[in-house]
Motif scaffolding. Structure first.
Motif, mmCIF file in Angstrom:
data_model
loop_
_atom_site.group_PDB
_atom_site.id
_atom_site.type_symbol
_atom_site.label_atom_id
_atom_site.label_comp_id
_atom_site.label_asym_id
_atom_site.label_seq_id
_atom_site.Cartn_x
_atom_site.Cartn_y
_atom_site.Cartn_z
ATOM 1 N N VAL A 218 8.387 0.389 2.967
ATOM 2 C CA VAL A 218 9.492 0.420 1.998
ATOM 3 C C VAL A 218 9.945 -0.992 1.652
ATOM 4 N N LEU A 219 9.940 -1.881 2.633
ATOM 5 C CA LEU A 219 10.323 -3.271 2.370
ATOM 6 C C LEU A 219 9.423 -3.900 1.317
ATOM 7 N N LEU A 220 8.120 -3.616 1.388
ATOM 8 C CA LEU A 220 7.193 -4.212 0.436
ATOM 9 C C LEU A 220 7.356 -3.636 -0.964
ATOM 10 N N VAL A 221 7.710 -2.368 -1.073
ATOM 11 C CA VAL A 221 7.954 -1.791 -2.400
ATOM 12 C C VAL A 221 9.064 -2.575 -3.108
ATOM 13 N N GLY A 222 10.111 -2.893 -2.363
ATOM 14 C CA GLY A 222 11.193 -3.695 -2.946
ATOM 15 C C GLY A 222 10.718 -5.066 -3.369
ATOM 16 N N GLU A 223 9.834 -5.672 -2.564
ATOM 17 C CA GLU A 223 9.289 -6.985 -2.889
ATOM 18 C C GLU A 223 8.433 -6.926 -4.163
ATOM 19 N N ILE A 224 7.614 -5.884 -4.283
ATOM 20 C CA ILE A 224 6.751 -5.740 -5.471
ATOM 21 C C ILE A 224 7.612 -5.602 -6.726
ATOM 22 N N ARG A 225 8.650 -4.780 -6.651
ATOM 23 C CA ARG A 225 9.504 -4.576 -7.828
ATOM 24 C C ARG A 225 10.227 -5.858 -8.232
ATOM 25 N N GLU A 226 10.673 -6.612 -7.243
ATOM 26 C CA GLU A 226 11.368 -7.865 -7.550
ATOM 27 C C GLU A 226 10.416 -8.866 -8.194
ATOM 28 N N GLU A 227 9.199 -8.992 -7.662
ATOM 29 C CA GLU A 227 8.232 -9.922 -8.243
ATOM 30 C C GLU A 227 7.810 -9.479 -9.641
ATOM 31 N N ALA A 228 7.644 -8.169 -9.835
ATOM 32 C CA ALA A 228 7.257 -7.654 -11.151
ATOM 33 C C ALA A 228 8.328 -7.976 -12.195
ATOM 34 N N ARG A 229 9.594 -7.883 -11.808
ATOM 35 C CA ARG A 229 10.688 -8.228 -12.729
ATOM 36 C C ARG A 229 10.659 -9.716 -13.064
ATOM 37 N N LYS A 230 10.438 -10.544 -12.035
ATOM 38 C CA LYS A 230 10.378 -11.992 -12.265
ATOM 39 C C LYS A 230 9.243 -12.360 -13.213
ATOM 40 N N LEU A 231 8.125 -11.645 -13.109
ATOM 41 C CA LEU A 231 6.954 -11.938 -13.933
ATOM 42 C C LEU A 231 6.983 -11.211 -15.273
ATOM 43 N N ASN A 232 8.050 -10.397 -15.488
ATOM 44 C CA ASN A 232 8.194 -9.622 -16.736
ATOM 45 C C ASN A 232 6.963 -8.748 -17.003
ATOM 46 N N LEU A 233 6.496 -8.093 -15.947
ATOM 47 C CA LEU A 233 5.315 -7.246 -16.091
ATOM 48 C C LEU A 233 5.679 -5.884 -16.653
ATOM 49 N N GLU A 234 4.936 -5.450 -17.633
ATOM 50 C CA GLU A 234 5.092 -4.108 -18.194
ATOM 51 C C GLU A 234 3.788 -3.347 -17.985
ATOM 52 N N GLY A 235 3.879 -2.021 -18.017
ATOM 53 C CA GLY A 235 2.691 -1.206 -17.782
ATOM 54 C C GLY A 235 2.722 -0.610 -16.381
ATOM 55 N N GLU A 236 1.620 0.053 -16.014
ATOM 56 C CA GLU A 236 1.614 0.808 -14.770
ATOM 57 C C GLU A 236 1.064 0.037 -13.571
ATOM 58 N N GLU A 237 0.620 -1.194 -13.746
ATOM 59 C CA GLU A 237 -0.014 -1.929 -12.654
ATOM 60 C C GLU A 237 0.878 -2.017 -11.407
ATOM 61 N N ALA A 238 2.139 -2.409 -11.597
ATOM 62 C CA ALA A 238 3.040 -2.555 -10.448
ATOM 63 C C ALA A 238 3.274 -1.212 -9.770
ATOM 64 N N ILE A 239 3.440 -0.159 -10.568
ATOM 65 C CA ILE A 239 3.678 1.176 -10.003
ATOM 66 C C ILE A 239 2.473 1.648 -9.188
ATOM 67 N N LEU A 240 1.266 1.402 -9.700
ATOM 68 C CA LEU A 240 0.066 1.828 -8.974
ATOM 69 C C LEU A 240 -0.114 1.035 -7.680
ATOM 70 N N LEU A 241 0.234 -0.242 -7.692
ATOM 71 C CA LEU A 241 0.182 -1.020 -6.453
ATOM 72 C C LEU A 241 1.246 -0.534 -5.462
ATOM 73 N N GLU A 242 2.420 -0.188 -5.983
ATOM 74 C CA GLU A 242 3.460 0.385 -5.118
ATOM 75 C C GLU A 242 2.952 1.676 -4.481
ATOM 76 N N HIS A 243 2.278 2.505 -5.273
ATOM 77 C CA HIS A 243 1.747 3.759 -4.729
ATOM 78 C C HIS A 243 0.717 3.501 -3.636
ATOM 79 N N MET A 244 -0.130 2.515 -3.824
ATOM 80 C CA MET A 244 -1.123 2.187 -2.799
ATOM 81 C C MET A 244 -0.440 1.763 -1.504
ATOM 82 N N VAL A 245 0.646 1.015 -1.640
ATOM 83 C CA VAL A 245 1.377 0.558 -0.457
ATOM 84 C C VAL A 245 2.050 1.733 0.256
#
Length: 316
Positions: A218-245
């Motif tokens: 769960v800690l890493l999911v929060g980290e992924i979301r924070e980094e994705a926001r910083k990088l202004n990422l759109e699309g499903e890439e971050a969500i799919l990586l979160e799912h893998m985690v």
């Protein structure tokens, strides 16, 4: 300084050891004593200091390196060190390579391989997110163990485990080209970065408050979301990586709130389990004689494992 793995009943002990854990307990006679676990790169051993002096609790605190004088004795079939005295050690004189078990590869070599794997990720969003996460926790990523006990519980264990998984993922993608290599390589490299928050560090490792109450997944999911926001990422890439985690432990009883629901998530969980169990068995069987059985392994369904007789000698 004798290695812990070489200690025998009756040996004298004099040398530097790391304090893996320390408890102040009370004897049947009502006197306080220290119950310790000593560590060096070869293993751990229990110890007792029956006479507690002023300052001993600080001197023998978990994570400290202490110059110990004592003797080895056998108690209920287990070796134990009776500590006579201890002294603090000048940090400049501490050789951590003798005190902490290390990954079988050099850190600089593993860092180079990790960076090569990152540069091979073609999807820019996945590449940038994985790279950003690793750089954010770079110091911890390349020094932390992957666990307190069980698998890869050594200096650099986190990166070594992640790198072994990336190598497995790369080989599997050659066999099964329908798999998305970018997701699988990124997932392998980042899946346990939450342990840089869950665990205290490479010395006398313990679970942090966040580790106990939230956990690395769960800690890493929060980290992924924070980094994705910083990088202004759109699309499903971050969500799919979160799912893998969140799914890489496969079942709720193993810590995953949801099972793998993509091919890449399924394979990631499989190679994570494979690498962890092989590392655990390598350590367990390293102290078992050929033709003998290991003790029961709690992490492997209480099974004992047989170490076959070596056939290489016969072939030679």
């Amino acid at each position: 300084m004798g290695k812990i793995c070489d200690l025998k009943d009756g040996d004298r002990v004099f040398g530097q050891y790391m304090i893996k854990s320390m408890e102040v307990l009370t004897s049947n006679a009502g006197k306080s004593y220290l119950s310790l676990i000593l560590q060096d790169a070869s293993g751990t051993v229990g110890a007792k200091k029956w006479e507690v002096l002023a300052g001993d609790e600080k001197l023998f605190a978990a994570g400290e390196v202490v110059l110990i004088e004592g003797a080895v004795l056998s108690y209920k079939g287990q070796l134990q060190v009776k500590v006579f005295s201890g002294d603090s050690v000048d940090p400049a004189l501490i050789d951590y390579s003798r005190l902490l078990p290390e990954a079988p590869e050099k850190v600089e070599d593993m860092e180079k391989d990790v960076m090569n794997f990152l540069s091979s990720i073609k999807n820019k969003k996945i590449h940038d997110l994985a790279t950003s996460l690793i750089h954010r926790h770079k110091k911890e990523y390349f020094t932390f163990p992957a666990a307190v006990t069980n698998h890869h519980a050594f200096l650099g264990g986190l990166v070594y485990h992640s790198l072994c998984m990336a190598r497995l993922a790369d080989a599997i993608c050659h066999l099964y080209p329908s798999l998305d290599r970018d997701y699988l390589i990124a997932g392998a490299l980042i899946h346990d970065i939450g342990k840089t928050i869950e665990l205290s560090g490479p010395m006398a490792t313990y679970y942090t408050l966040e580790g106990k109450l939230i956990g690395h997944i769960v800690l890493l999911v929060g980290e992924i979301r924070e980094e994705a926001r910083k990088l202004n990422l759109e699309g499903e890439e971050a969500i799919l990586l979160e799912h893998m985690v969140v799914s890489h432990h496969s079942k709720p009883e193993f810590g995953s709130p949801i099972p793998p629901l993509t091919k890449e998530a399924l394979v990631l969980g499989m190679i994570d389990d494979l690498d962890a169990k092989i590392n655990l068995l390598d350590r367990v069987l390293s102290i078992v004689e050929e033709g003998e059985w290991s003790t029961k392994q709690h992490a492997l369904d209480e099974r004992c494992f047989y170490k076959p007789l070596c056939t290489k000698k016969e072939e030679e």
